[in-house]
Design a protein around this motif. Structure first.
Motif, mmCIF file in Angstrom:
data_model
loop_
_atom_site.group_PDB
_atom_site.id
_atom_site.type_symbol
_atom_site.label_atom_id
_atom_site.label_comp_id
_atom_site.label_asym_id
_atom_site.label_seq_id
_atom_site.Cartn_x
_atom_site.Cartn_y
_atom_site.Cartn_z
ATOM 1 N N ARG A 79 -0.475 6.508 0.896
ATOM 2 C CA ARG A 79 -1.360 5.864 1.854
ATOM 3 C C ARG A 79 -0.878 4.453 2.153
ATOM 4 O O ARG A 79 -0.284 3.801 1.308
ATOM 5 N N ARG A 80 -1.183 4.015 3.361
ATOM 6 C CA ARG A 80 -0.651 2.729 3.819
ATOM 7 C C ARG A 80 -1.105 1.579 2.937
ATOM 8 O O ARG A 80 -0.370 0.642 2.699
ATOM 9 N N ARG A 81 -2.333 1.626 2.438
ATOM 10 C CA ARG A 81 -2.815 0.539 1.585
ATOM 11 C C ARG A 81 -1.987 0.433 0.304
ATOM 12 O O ARG A 81 -1.744 -0.650 -0.208
ATOM 13 N N TYR A 84 1.475 -1.085 1.106
ATOM 14 C CA TYR A 84 1.405 -2.547 1.171
ATOM 15 C C TYR A 84 1.324 -3.136 -0.231
ATOM 16 O O TYR A 84 1.967 -4.147 -0.544
ATOM 17 N N THR A 123 4.679 -1.798 7.169
ATOM 18 C CA THR A 123 3.262 -1.461 7.052
ATOM 19 C C THR A 123 2.402 -2.329 7.964
ATOM 20 O O THR A 123 1.491 -1.840 8.641
ATOM 21 N N LEU A 126 2.665 -1.308 11.586
ATOM 22 C CA LEU A 126 1.872 -0.112 11.883
ATOM 23 C C LEU A 126 0.395 -0.460 12.040
ATOM 24 O O LEU A 126 -0.283 0.040 12.936
ATOM 25 N N TYR A 127 -0.104 -1.320 11.165
ATOM 26 C CA TYR A 127 -1.486 -1.761 11.294
ATOM 27 C C TYR A 127 -1.714 -2.448 12.648
ATOM 28 O O TYR A 127 -2.721 -2.212 13.324
ATOM 29 N N ASP A 193 -7.091 2.608 9.229
ATOM 30 C CA ASP A 193 -6.278 2.989 10.372
ATOM 31 C C ASP A 193 -7.152 3.440 11.520
ATOM 32 O O ASP A 193 -8.298 3.840 11.346
ATOM 33 N N GLY A 201 -3.392 7.641 7.686
ATOM 34 C CA GLY A 201 -2.899 6.336 7.283
ATOM 35 C C GLY A 201 -1.702 6.413 6.374
ATOM 36 O O GLY A 201 -1.456 5.520 5.581
ATOM 37 N N ASN A 202 -0.934 7.472 6.451
ATOM 38 C CA ASN A 202 0.198 7.663 5.565
ATOM 39 C C ASN A 202 1.504 7.316 6.242
ATOM 40 O O ASN A 202 1.645 7.428 7.453
ATOM 41 N N LEU A 203 2.478 6.946 5.423
ATOM 42 C CA LEU A 203 3.842 6.810 5.900
ATOM 43 C C LEU A 203 4.524 8.150 5.657
ATOM 44 O O LEU A 203 4.740 8.557 4.522
ATOM 45 N N GLN A 343 5.599 5.268 13.584
ATOM 46 C CA GLN A 343 6.028 5.143 12.197
ATOM 47 C C GLN A 343 7.546 5.276 12.074
ATOM 48 O O GLN A 343 8.208 4.470 11.406
#
Length: 399
Positions: A79-81, A84, A123, A126-127, A193, A201-203, A343
């Protein structure tokens, strides 16, 4: 898998706007700025010559470039969080490695710092793309750069002062503390997201070579990459070789830190660049700024170690123009990238940072075998003039 908007461990997403991302970027900038000048000076202390510093930078940058293209694949479904968070953790580990003040630690610290910055950069981009409308980018991007002014104005000089006064651990302990503060701020903000864009919200994992080919097949993305590469070449050369030029001229190490910090005070001019771009277009700002950067770099190179204070003035003049490029230089990419490729293309686009560290370092390592250190800025001026010409010829006036 539940979306970010409904995940129970992250229940109350906040509305993300320009100042949200500007705040994160300001904290991140402070972490990086503390080592921005220390790294080159410490490498010079360990290796002894600017040419060897260039060789080390070349090796590290090549490694980072390869790893950056693989980052989305390695992160998989993270997940993006958490991506980061991983970037911040790598910045902390980099400071621990740099504090060792040995060659292996120096190389490892430089590698981890750049990889951590890559994760944070991808990241955050993307946000931004998922929360800021394209029509608002000319306003939001200068705000993000302008709010980082304090970080970059204080960090370089403070980092060098701590390094000179307290040794390798001085700047690194503060960098670790600042990274911890960034981590707390990020999780407190509870970013989510855009559910209409990428709800997980994934890479996502992907084939890096296929994405490079896809990127190269889109001329607008290639042009955006070249513009970003050009401005990053100025800052990379300025941050690494500017302080080394002053040291070889016989000035105190702190002077280099003060010069870097003074240049970052000028980041506030990015706000004016944004206003000018809204009335006259992004193309006009970029072309004029690249021309000024090229002339300033040429004059700094000709001044060299014989006239270090003249070189300082010229480099600071170039930093004003580079700040203008910073303010609007990312807009060509943000407007050109396709919604469903964000992405994948963001990871390829971000390689401009690694290439701007790899290619100049390699060229300069060869040049410094025969030429004085001022020659690097002469070479840089030619490259900047070339990028400015391409921007003038190929950027649409309507941008």
């Amino acid at each position: 898998m539940p979306t970010d908007a409904t995940t129970t461990d992250f229940p109350l997403p906040r509305r993300a706007g320009a100042y949200t991302f500007a705040s994160l970027f300001a904290f991140e900038s402070f972490v990086r700025s503390l080592n921005s000048t220390v790294i080159s000076l410490q490498a010079y202390d360990i290796l002894g010559t600017a040419q060897r510093v260039s060789m080390l930078s070349t090796v590290v940058s090549l490694s980072v470039l390869s790893a950056t293209l693989l980052l989305p694949f390695l992160l998989g479904r993270m997940r993006r969080r958490w991506a980061y968070t991983l970037g911040i953790s790598m910045m902390m580990a980099a400071s621990l490695a740099l504090a060792s003040h040995v060659l292996a630690g120096q190389a490892g610290g430089m590698l981890l710092r750049n990889l951590g910055a890559a994760v944070l950069n991808i990241t955050l981009q993307l946000y931004i793309m998922e929360n800021i409308r394209r029509t608002d980018l000319a306003r939001s991007e200068p705000i993000r750069l302008s709010l980082s002014t304090v970080s970059w104005a204080v960090g370089p000089a403070l980092g060098v002062s701590l390094y000179v006064s307290y040794g390798p651990w001085g700047p690194q302990l503060l960098a670790i503390a600042a990274a911890a503060a960034l981590l707390v701020l990020f999780w407190w903000l509870k970013l989510s997201d855009n559910a209409n864009a990428l709800p997980t919200g994934n890479l996502e994992g992907f084939d890096p070579l296929a994405n490079v080919r896809r990127f190269l097949a889109q001329p607008r993305l290639v042009l955006a990459w070249l513009i970003a590469f050009g401005r990053s070449c100025f800052w990379t050369t300025f941050f690494i070789y500017g302080p080394l030029l002053l040291v070889e001229a016989g000035l105190d190490k702190r002077v280099g830190g003060y010069m870097i910090s003074a240049s970052q005070v000028l980041l506030f001019t990015a706000w004016f660049a944004g206003r000018f771009a809204r009335s006259h277009g992004v193309r006009a700002v970029l072309v004029v700024a690249f021309a000024v950067c090229a002339v300033a770099s040429l004059c700094a190179g000709l001044a060299g170690t014989a006239s270090p204070y003249v070189a300082i003035v010229c480099l600071l003049a170039g930093s004003v123009a580079a700040s203008a490029i910073d303010g609007v230089g990312g807009i060509p990419f943000l407007r050109a990238v396709r919604h469903h490729e964000r992405q994948k293309m963001a990871a390829v686009y971000r390689t401009y940072i690694d290439c701007s560290e790899l290619i100049p370092a390699f060229v300069f390592a060869i040049a410094l075998l025969w030429l004085p250190i001022g020659a690097v800025f002469v070479i840089l001026s030619v490259a900047l003039a070339g990028v400015g010409y391409v921007a003038w010829r190929h950027l649409p006036k309507s941008l």
